[in-house]
Scaffold this active site. Structure first.
Site, mmCIF file in Angstrom:
data_model
loop_
_atom_site.group_PDB
_atom_site.id
_atom_site.type_symbol
_atom_site.label_atom_id
_atom_site.label_comp_id
_atom_site.label_asym_id
_atom_site.label_seq_id
_atom_site.Cartn_x
_atom_site.Cartn_y
_atom_site.Cartn_z
ATOM 1 N N ARG A 76 -2.607 -2.078 -3.440
ATOM 2 C CA ARG A 76 -3.832 -1.315 -3.220
ATOM 3 C C ARG A 76 -3.787 -0.084 -4.120
ATOM 4 O O ARG A 76 -2.818 0.668 -4.109
ATOM 5 C CB ARG A 76 -3.885 -0.867 -1.759
ATOM 6 C CG ARG A 76 -5.114 -0.075 -1.488
ATOM 7 C CD ARG A 76 -5.166 0.394 -0.071
ATOM 8 N NE ARG A 76 -6.491 0.919 0.181
ATOM 9 C CZ ARG A 76 -6.924 1.277 1.354
ATOM 10 N NH1 ARG A 76 -6.151 1.153 2.398
ATOM 11 N NH2 ARG A 76 -8.135 1.745 1.506
ATOM 12 N N GLY A 79 -14.014 4.074 10.409
ATOM 13 C CA GLY A 79 -12.603 4.211 10.798
ATOM 14 C C GLY A 79 -12.284 5.692 10.830
ATOM 15 O O GLY A 79 -13.157 6.506 11.143
ATOM 16 N N ASN A 80 -11.048 6.044 10.476
ATOM 17 C CA ASN A 80 -10.718 7.450 10.321
ATOM 18 C C ASN A 80 -11.543 8.021 9.172
ATOM 19 O O ASN A 80 -12.121 9.088 9.269
ATOM 20 C CB ASN A 80 -9.230 7.568 10.012
ATOM 21 C CG ASN A 80 -8.601 8.583 10.902
ATOM 22 O OD1 ASN A 80 -9.226 9.587 11.263
ATOM 23 N ND2 ASN A 80 -7.362 8.336 11.258
ATOM 24 N N GLY A 81 -11.585 7.252 8.079
ATOM 25 C CA GLY A 81 -12.542 7.526 7.013
ATOM 26 C C GLY A 81 -13.800 6.740 7.331
ATOM 27 O O GLY A 81 -13.719 5.669 7.927
ATOM 28 N N HIS A 100 -18.530 1.096 7.546
ATOM 29 C CA HIS A 100 -17.080 1.167 7.793
ATOM 30 C C HIS A 100 -16.817 2.460 8.558
ATOM 31 O O HIS A 100 -16.913 3.561 8.019
ATOM 32 C CB HIS A 100 -16.326 1.155 6.454
ATOM 33 C CG HIS A 100 -14.834 1.214 6.604
ATOM 34 N ND1 HIS A 100 -14.011 0.134 6.373
ATOM 35 C CD2 HIS A 100 -14.021 2.228 6.988
ATOM 36 C CE1 HIS A 100 -12.752 0.491 6.613
ATOM 37 N NE2 HIS A 100 -12.736 1.758 6.984
ATOM 38 N N LYS A 152 3.392 0.840 3.048
ATOM 39 C CA LYS A 152 3.079 -0.203 4.037
ATOM 40 C C LYS A 152 3.056 -1.548 3.331
ATOM 41 O O LYS A 152 2.639 -1.616 2.160
ATOM 42 C CB LYS A 152 1.683 0.030 4.630
ATOM 43 C CG LYS A 152 1.633 1.139 5.659
ATOM 44 C CD LYS A 152 0.253 1.139 6.311
ATOM 45 C CE LYS A 152 -0.273 2.552 6.363
ATOM 46 N NZ LYS A 152 -1.672 2.738 6.467
ATOM 47 N N ASP A 160 -9.691 11.753 16.617
ATOM 48 C CA ASP A 160 -9.669 10.366 17.084
ATOM 49 C C ASP A 160 -10.861 10.113 18.018
ATOM 50 O O ASP A 160 -11.030 10.818 19.013
ATOM 51 C CB ASP A 160 -8.344 10.132 17.830
ATOM 52 C CG ASP A 160 -8.092 8.671 18.103
ATOM 53 O OD1 ASP A 160 -8.911 8.043 18.806
ATOM 54 O OD2 ASP A 160 -7.070 8.159 17.620
ATOM 55 N N ASN A 176 0.873 -1.178 0.000
ATOM 56 C CA ASN A 176 0.000 0.000 0.000
ATOM 57 C C ASN A 176 0.910 1.228 0.000
ATOM 58 O O ASN A 176 1.434 1.623 1.038
ATOM 59 C CB ASN A 176 -0.885 -0.035 1.249
ATOM 60 C CG ASN A 176 -1.873 1.117 1.300
ATOM 61 O OD1 ASN A 176 -1.856 1.999 0.439
ATOM 62 N ND2 ASN A 176 -2.722 1.119 2.316
ATOM 63 N N ARG A 220 -11.470 7.915 20.194
ATOM 64 C CA ARG A 220 -11.150 7.630 21.615
ATOM 65 C C ARG A 220 -11.043 8.920 22.417
ATOM 66 O O ARG A 220 -11.559 9.012 23.527
ATOM 67 C CB ARG A 220 -9.831 6.842 21.722
ATOM 68 C CG ARG A 220 -10.012 5.378 21.410
ATOM 69 C CD ARG A 220 -8.708 4.706 21.200
ATOM 70 N NE ARG A 220 -8.080 5.210 19.974
ATOM 71 C CZ ARG A 220 -7.146 4.571 19.290
ATOM 72 N NH1 ARG A 220 -6.711 3.415 19.706
ATOM 73 N NH2 ARG A 220 -6.637 5.067 18.181
ATOM 74 N N GLU A 236 -15.593 -1.571 15.193
ATOM 75 C CA GLU A 236 -15.211 -2.811 15.892
ATOM 76 C C GLU A 236 -14.997 -2.603 17.388
ATOM 77 O O GLU A 236 -15.155 -3.525 18.175
ATOM 78 C CB GLU A 236 -13.906 -3.371 15.288
ATOM 79 C CG GLU A 236 -14.083 -3.905 13.887
ATOM 80 C CD GLU A 236 -12.737 -4.147 13.188
ATOM 81 O OE1 GLU A 236 -11.761 -4.474 13.872
ATOM 82 O OE2 GLU A 236 -12.684 -3.981 11.950
ATOM 83 N N HIS A 275 -13.357 2.457 -0.098
ATOM 84 C CA HIS A 275 -13.354 1.398 0.926
ATOM 85 C C HIS A 275 -13.955 0.103 0.369
ATOM 86 O O HIS A 275 -14.451 -0.732 1.124
ATOM 87 C CB HIS A 275 -14.203 1.787 2.162
ATOM 88 C CG HIS A 275 -13.604 2.841 3.033
ATOM 89 N ND1 HIS A 275 -14.386 3.751 3.716
ATOM 90 C CD2 HIS A 275 -12.329 3.121 3.365
ATOM 91 C CE1 HIS A 275 -13.606 4.554 4.415
ATOM 92 N NE2 HIS A 275 -12.344 4.209 4.221
HETATM 93 P P1 ADP Z 1 -8.143 3.911 9.273
HETATM 94 O O1 ADP Z 1 -9.330 4.428 8.533
HETATM 95 O O2 ADP Z 1 -7.048 4.927 9.429
HETATM 96 O O3 ADP Z 1 -7.684 2.532 8.842
HETATM 97 P P2 ADP Z 1 -9.082 2.609 11.688
HETATM 98 O O4 ADP Z 1 -10.003 1.640 11.045
HETATM 99 O O5 ADP Z 1 -7.876 2.096 12.383
HETATM 100 O O6 ADP Z 1 -8.677 3.801 10.724
HETATM 101 O O7 ADP Z 1 -9.943 3.464 12.733
HETATM 102 C C1 ADP Z 1 -9.428 4.548 13.436
HETATM 103 C C2 ADP Z 1 -10.505 5.082 14.344
HETATM 104 O O8 ADP Z 1 -10.916 4.034 15.240
HETATM 105 C C3 ADP Z 1 -10.039 6.242 15.214
HETATM 106 O O9 ADP Z 1 -11.055 7.241 15.273
HETATM 107 C C4 ADP Z 1 -9.894 5.578 16.571
HETATM 108 O O10 ADP Z 1 -10.131 6.482 17.610
HETATM 109 C C5 ADP Z 1 -11.015 4.570 16.530
HETATM 110 N N1 ADP Z 1 -10.865 3.556 17.586
HETATM 111 C C6 ADP Z 1 -9.933 2.587 17.685
HETATM 112 N N2 ADP Z 1 -10.099 1.902 18.858
HETATM 113 C C7 ADP Z 1 -11.164 2.471 19.499
HETATM 114 C C8 ADP Z 1 -11.827 2.245 20.737
HETATM 115 N N3 ADP Z 1 -11.434 1.290 21.563
HETATM 116 N N4 ADP Z 1 -12.887 3.027 21.043
HETATM 117 C C9 ADP Z 1 -13.288 4.019 20.218
HETATM 118 N N5 ADP Z 1 -12.704 4.286 19.041
HETATM 119 C C10 ADP Z 1 -11.668 3.534 18.677
#
Ligand code: ADP
Length: 406
Positions: A92, A214-216, A212, A14, A287, A7, A289, A338, A181
């Protein structure tokens, strides 16, 4: 069969080396600050042998790739005795335009086409190509496969993927919904597809929303096993609230900030991609978290960011249930999907009228793949971990030898 997954980003690369016999990861790593003129490094980890960090001048992707190959075959800390053990390389690639609806073995025609659709993914496609060219140069005999983020969504019908703009923008310039995605949505929806089929619901009748988060963030309406609609559009900025992207806004805001606030087009673009979303609203972090932590401490704008994030997600679930004329399952995946029971529960709140009900205990205790719905009736609410690298490796094995390698 051993597959190397690559990637390549503009200044990073990566990789994961996967043994398709048991789908185990043999090695993984990251090259950072390629071409930055200093501070470049390769962090590599070989399963069972630990991590090594190598700092060196890494002027371009060829040098980066060469370092990866050397690390993989290192006598002491490597994962391979010889590079010829790698049967294929899967890359990718962000944007396949309207040309690629599946993964393909890379040849000159394919690299030319990836180049030709680069205007649709100006940050990613040129970087992806650099990774491809470097790998092809160093391993000319290994088949290389391109796996596109957009490919899964090529099944969207025309009334779904055409914007209500002058039609010539679509027919002459290819301005339309592409979606992203795709590898993740395909991976988790095919798992959900099997779960529903095992419960007696044939694939042709299945209606699934894959979320999905995630960050996105993107959601896909998967009807009869195929992408029917998805929230990202011409670019990944459309749709849901993300870490730093705004998702849906009134498009007139873009001309407003330029004419009234004096933003340049680039500044307006940076605003919607890099300074919006959770970060923009909260002023604290992109983020989830941090947002959850700050919300618990009473930080009002973090609470607002969380409310907007979940509200928009709920709205999309309602829209996609209507678009597919019903719903059988919702799938949560990626970092937030997740790992955050609080976000999953908040998104589903108020959707009981659709038959969506989350069991609080199952939701709280979910680790890995789970069904968190209350009872056995109604819509299944599933958590299915995504694994984009494994999905790319499977696609690569399938394209190269017509099987999953398992
Ligand atoms: P990317 O799109 O960069 O691959 P990921 O799928 O790793 O991203 O997701 C990143 C997001 O997941 C961030 O907003 C992170 O805060 C959130 N995240 C990861 N673990 C937790 C958790 N235990 N509780 C809440 N959010 C989480």
């Amino acid at each position: 069969m051993i597959v190397l997954v690559v990637n390549a980003g503009s200044s990073s690369l990566k990789y994961q080396l996967i043994n398709m016999e048991d789908e185990g990861v043999l090695a993984r790593g990251l090259v950072e600050r390629i071409g930055a003129g200093g501070g470049s490094s390769l962090t590599s980890e070989v399963t069972g042998k630990g991590k090594t960090v190598l700092k060196a001048a890494i002027p371009d992707h060829r040098v980066a790739m060469q370092m990866v190959f050397s690390a993989l075959t290192d006598k002491e800390n490597g994962a391979l005795t010889d590079l010829s053990q790698i049967s294929a390389i899967g890359h990718r690639v962000l944007h396949g335009g309207s040309v690629f609806s599946d993964s393909v073995v890379i040849d000159k025609r394919v690299t030319d086409t990836i180049q030709a659709v680069s205007h649709l993914g100006p940050l990613h496609n040129p970087a992806n190509l650099m990774g491809i060219e470097a790998a092809m140069h160093l391993m000319p005999n290994a088949p290389q496969v391109a796996v596109f983020d957009t490919a899964f969504h090529q099944t969207m019908p025309k009334h779904v993927h055409v914007y209500a703009l002058p039609y010539s923008l679509y027919s002459e310039y290819g301005i339309r919904r592409y979606g992203f995605h795709g590898t993740s949505h395909k991976y988790v929806s095919s798992r959900a597809k099997k779960i529903l089929a095992a419960e007696g619901l044939p694939v042709e009748k299945q209606r699934i929303i894959t979320c999905h988060l995630g960050n996105g963030v993107s959601f896909t309406a998967v009807k009869a096993g195929k992408s029917f609609d998805t929230s990202m559009g011409l670019t990944p900025v459309e749709g849901l609230v993300m870490g730093t992207r705004c998702g849906d806004i009134d498009p007139a805001i873009m001309s407003y900030v330029q004419s009234k606030l004096g933003y340049t087009a680039k500044q307006a673009d940076d605003m919607i991609n890099k300074r919006s979303g959770l970060l923009g609203i909260s002023g604290v972090s992109n983020d989830m978290r941090d947002i959850e932590k700050k919300t618990a401490e009473g930080h009002e704008l973090s609470q607002l960011a969380l409310d907007i994030f979940c509200y928009r997600a709920r709205k999309y679930i309602g829209a996609y249930a209507a678009a597919m004329e019903g719903l059988d399952a919702i799938v949560f995946t990626a970092g937030i999907g997740e790992h955050s029971p609080a976000v999953r529960s908040k998104i589903c709140q108020g959707l009981e009228f659709l038959g969506i009900k989350v069991d609080p205990e199952k939701n709280q205790n979910c680790r890995g793949e789970c069904n968190i719905s209350a009872g056995t009736e109604g819509i299944r609410v599933l958590v299915i971990p995504t694994n984009e690298e494994l999905a790319i490796a499977r696609e690569t094995a399938q394209v190269v030898c017509g099987e999953t390698g398992k």
